[in-house]
Structures are given as structure tokens and as C-alpha cells.
Design a protein around this motif. Structure first.
Motif, PDB file in Angstrom:
ATOM      1  N   PRO A  62      35.223  42.741  41.616  1.00 23.02           N
ATOM      2  CA  PRO A  62      34.568  44.034  41.395  1.00 23.02           C
ATOM      3  C   PRO A  62      33.733  44.472  42.596  1.00 23.02           C
ATOM      4  O   PRO A  62      33.107  43.656  43.262  1.00 23.02           O
ATOM      5  CB  PRO A  62      33.687  43.779  40.176  1.00 23.02           C
TER       6      PRO A  62
ATOM      7  N   GLU B 180      30.733  47.267  43.521  1.00 26.51           N
ATOM      8  CA  GLU B 180      29.778  48.206  42.929  1.00 26.51           C
ATOM      9  C   GLU B 180      29.670  49.457  43.792  1.00 26.51           C
ATOM     10  O   GLU B 180      29.501  49.384  45.010  1.00 26.51           O
ATOM     11  CB  GLU B 180      28.398  47.553  42.783  1.00 26.51           C
ATOM     12  N   GLU B 181      29.811  50.588  43.137  1.00 26.95           N
ATOM     13  CA  GLU B 181      29.718  51.866  43.827  1.00 26.95           C
ATOM     14  C   GLU B 181      28.356  52.508  43.576  1.00 26.95           C
ATOM     15  O   GLU B 181      27.536  51.987  42.815  1.00 26.95           O
ATOM     16  CB  GLU B 181      30.837  52.799  43.352  1.00 26.95           C
TER      17      GLU B 181
ATOM     18  N   GLY C  51      25.893  52.580  40.296  1.00 21.78           N
ATOM     19  CA  GLY C  51      26.074  51.372  39.497  1.00 21.78           C
ATOM     20  C   GLY C  51      27.439  51.203  38.883  1.00 21.78           C
ATOM     21  O   GLY C  51      27.694  50.207  38.202  1.00 21.78           O
ATOM     22  N   LYS C  52      28.356  52.140  39.122  1.00 24.41           N
ATOM     23  CA  LYS C  52      29.707  51.997  38.591  1.00 24.41           C
ATOM     24  C   LYS C  52      30.464  50.913  39.360  1.00 24.41           C
ATOM     25  O   LYS C  52      30.202  50.677  40.537  1.00 24.41           O
ATOM     26  CB  LYS C  52      30.453  53.324  38.672  1.00 24.41           C
ATOM     27  N   VAL C  53      31.419  50.281  38.670  1.00 16.62           N
ATOM     28  CA  VAL C  53      32.173  49.180  39.276  1.00 16.62           C
ATOM     29  C   VAL C  53      33.647  49.555  39.358  1.00 16.62           C
ATOM     30  O   VAL C  53      34.218  50.095  38.409  1.00 16.62           O
ATOM     31  CB  VAL C  53      32.000  47.882  38.460  1.00 16.62           C
TER      32      VAL C  53
END
Length: 305
Positions: free
Chosen positions: A121, A123-124, A127-129
Motif C-alpha cells: 500500500p 498512502e496518498e 490519508g487514502k491508500v
């Protein structure tokens, strides 16, 4: 076709897409398994049994349908507790589609030493993955092979780990994001995709930046070319359309590291290190019928380098 790979899923069989076998499918499966375990490299698997045989169809509302037909799927149980999986055609002569023995095996025509990095994963912002993607993840495994074998400078200051190399190659690609509406991942994380042609250019550019003398080329897949590369000790990158081994009701366009070939049941099989395959042994090879592969990326050291 979009090429992507996700974060490691849980081992499972979705029964809503399966039918318990009741006829000749199981008999054909036993015949194929018998041939597999008769190979010299599978001597520890003699006496293995086929269990939980089911006829599995593709998920009907798959977001990106692949058109793959139903297949028989069975679990391989070895005499010493080993495990594996096998798939074979429902129609025609019931030929093998693919198999895996979860173990480190010494097999002729296989290149060893390719690290089996599983996608991870990222992380963008916010906080989105999102998944690292099969294209850069597979490429990092092959680049790392060449780092250890011949070109230590290819690691660079920004490539101390496999994850670092993946991120570096990923930054050179135009990655696309897709919501996981089909259950590829266990947590529904966003999927990531890229194209093999872009990957070949990215690898060549990365090698040039690190002063590494290689020629990276993409061409149409052929078993003859694969054999040539494997014989020369050069792993390749392969694009294909395949089922997810631990979720065979799902399928996708996928990129993997090609490491070998063999022939079982009268069928040419390609050995790959699959970056979305939860296995006990990192050296486990997934063997897939050659006719599902479309492109091959070769990485060849230049003469004198």
C-alpha cells in the motif's frame, strides 16, 4: 487492457461463483496431478491428492470483464503437509490451465534469485491508500535481480530496498487508479494500473540515469523467445490476462516476472513470480499456460558492460 496489482488478499474461495464437482472433471484433474508429481523436481510430492474440486465461473458483474471461461479448480495436498492449487479446462480435452506447488523446488529451465516482492500500500494525500501496482512491483523484482547479479550501481542512493526501487520506477509511469468494486483486496483499497509499453521505456530511462548498460525492449510474447531469455539467464517481464489464484472467480490484466518454462499435459507452461499470490514460500513459482501471455519485456546487458 489495464494492468494492475493489489495488496495481499486473504486466501478464500467464494462459493457463490463455484459448483462442487459431480462428474468427470475430477477424474481429469487426478490424471494431470499424477503427471505433475511424476516429475523429478516434484519427487517430494508423490502421493499428493486433489481435494475440494469445484467448477468456478467468473464474477458476472466484474468491473472490467475478461471473458475467461469457467474452469475446474482443485486444492493439492501433499503427503508431507505441502499445499498447492491447480486449474484445468472445463471443455475440450480438459487441459491444464495452471498449477502451483507452494514450495522451493529445484526445476530445470528456471532462473533462481529473483526476489518475490508482493505489492504494497502507498498512502496518498488525505490519508487514502492505493496499491503499488503490479507493473512497477514486478519490474522492481527483475531490476533487483540485475542489481545483485551484475549492476550494483543500478540500486542507486534512492534504491536501498525493493520498495524504494518500486517507488522510483512507479514515479516514471503514468499510473491510473481504479476503485476495487469486485473484492480483489481484503480492505477495498484503490487499485493502480499502468501499461507494459510505458514500463519498458521507464526501465530503460532508469538504467540510463544509473549508468547501467542494458537494452530493454518489449515485443509480442512467444514461447521461443521466452526459452531463449531463460536459457541466457535473463528473467523477463510478462503481461497476461489471468485468474487470481486464491480468488479464481476474479481475473484481470496482470504483469509478472517470468522466470522459467516447462511442459505438462502436452501444454507449454510459463513459470512466474506472482506479486499478488499469498504463499508460504517466497520461492514458489506459479505455472501458467503460455497462451494467456501477450507481451514480453527483455532486459539484456550490452556487450562489454
Amino acid at each position: 487492457m489495464r494492468y494492475f496489482i493489489l495488496v495481499l488478499g486473504m486466501l478464500s474461495m467464494i462459493t457463490t461463483h463455484s459448483q462442487v464437482v459431480v462428474d468427470g472433471g475430477q477424474e481429469r484433474g487426478h490424471a494431470i496431478l499424477k503427471e505433475i508429481v511424476s516429475q523429478n523436481w516434484a519427487r517430494d510430492w508423490k502421493g499428493a491428492k486433489l481435494d475440494a474440486v469445484q467448477l468456478v465461473s467468473q464474477k458476472k458483474d466484474l468491473a472490467h470483464p475478461t471473458g475467461l471461461p469457467p474452469v475446474w479448480v482443485g486444492e493439492i495436498k501433499g503427503p508431507r503437509g505441502g499445499k498447492g492449487t491447480m486449474m484445468w479446462d472445463q471443455g475440450g480435452e480438459g487441459r491444464i490451465v495452471e498449477f502451483t506447488l507452494d514450495a522451493k523446488l529445484e526445476i530445470k529451465n528456471v532462473i533462481s534469485g529473483i526476489p518475490n516482492l508482493q505489492q504494497f500500500p502507498i498512502e496518498e494525500a488525505g490519508g487514502k491508500v492505493i496499491a503499488s501496482g503490479c507493473v512497477p512491483t514486478a519490474a522492481a523484482s527483475v531490476v533487483s535481480f540485475w542489481v545483485d547479479k551484475k549492476f550494483p550501481q543500478w540500486r542507486g542512493e534512492d534504491g536501498k530496498t525493493l520498495v524504494d526501487i518500486t517507488r522510483r520506477l512507479r514515479a516514471r509511469l503514468k499510473m491510473a487508479a481504479f476503485p476495487d468494486t469486485d473484492g480483489f483486496t481484503s480492505n477495498g483499497m484503490t487499485l493502480a494500473g499502468a501499461f507494459p509499453h510505458d514500463l519498458a521505456r521507464a526501465i530503460q530511462a532508469d538504467a540510463k540515469e544509473k549508468n547501467v548498460g542494458v537494452d530493454c525492449r518489449i515485443t509480442r510474447f512467444s514461447i521461443e523467445l521466452l526459452k531463449e531469455e531463460i536459457k541466457a539467464g535473463r528473467p523477463v517481464l510478462l503481461s497476461c490476462t489471468v485468474r487470481v489464484p486464491h480468488k479464481p472467480h476474479l481475473s484481470w490484466g496482470h504483469e509478472m516476472a517470468g522466470v522459467g518454462w516447462t511442459k505438462i499435459d502436452g501444454v507449454n507452461l510459463v513459470g512466474v513470480m506472482d506479486n499478488f499470490h499469498p504463499t508460504k514460500h517466497a520461492e514458489t513459482i506459479r505455472w501458467i499456460r503460455a497462451d494467456v501471455f501477450r507481451s514480453l519485456i527483455s532486459i539484456r546487458p550490452r556487450k562489454g558492460d
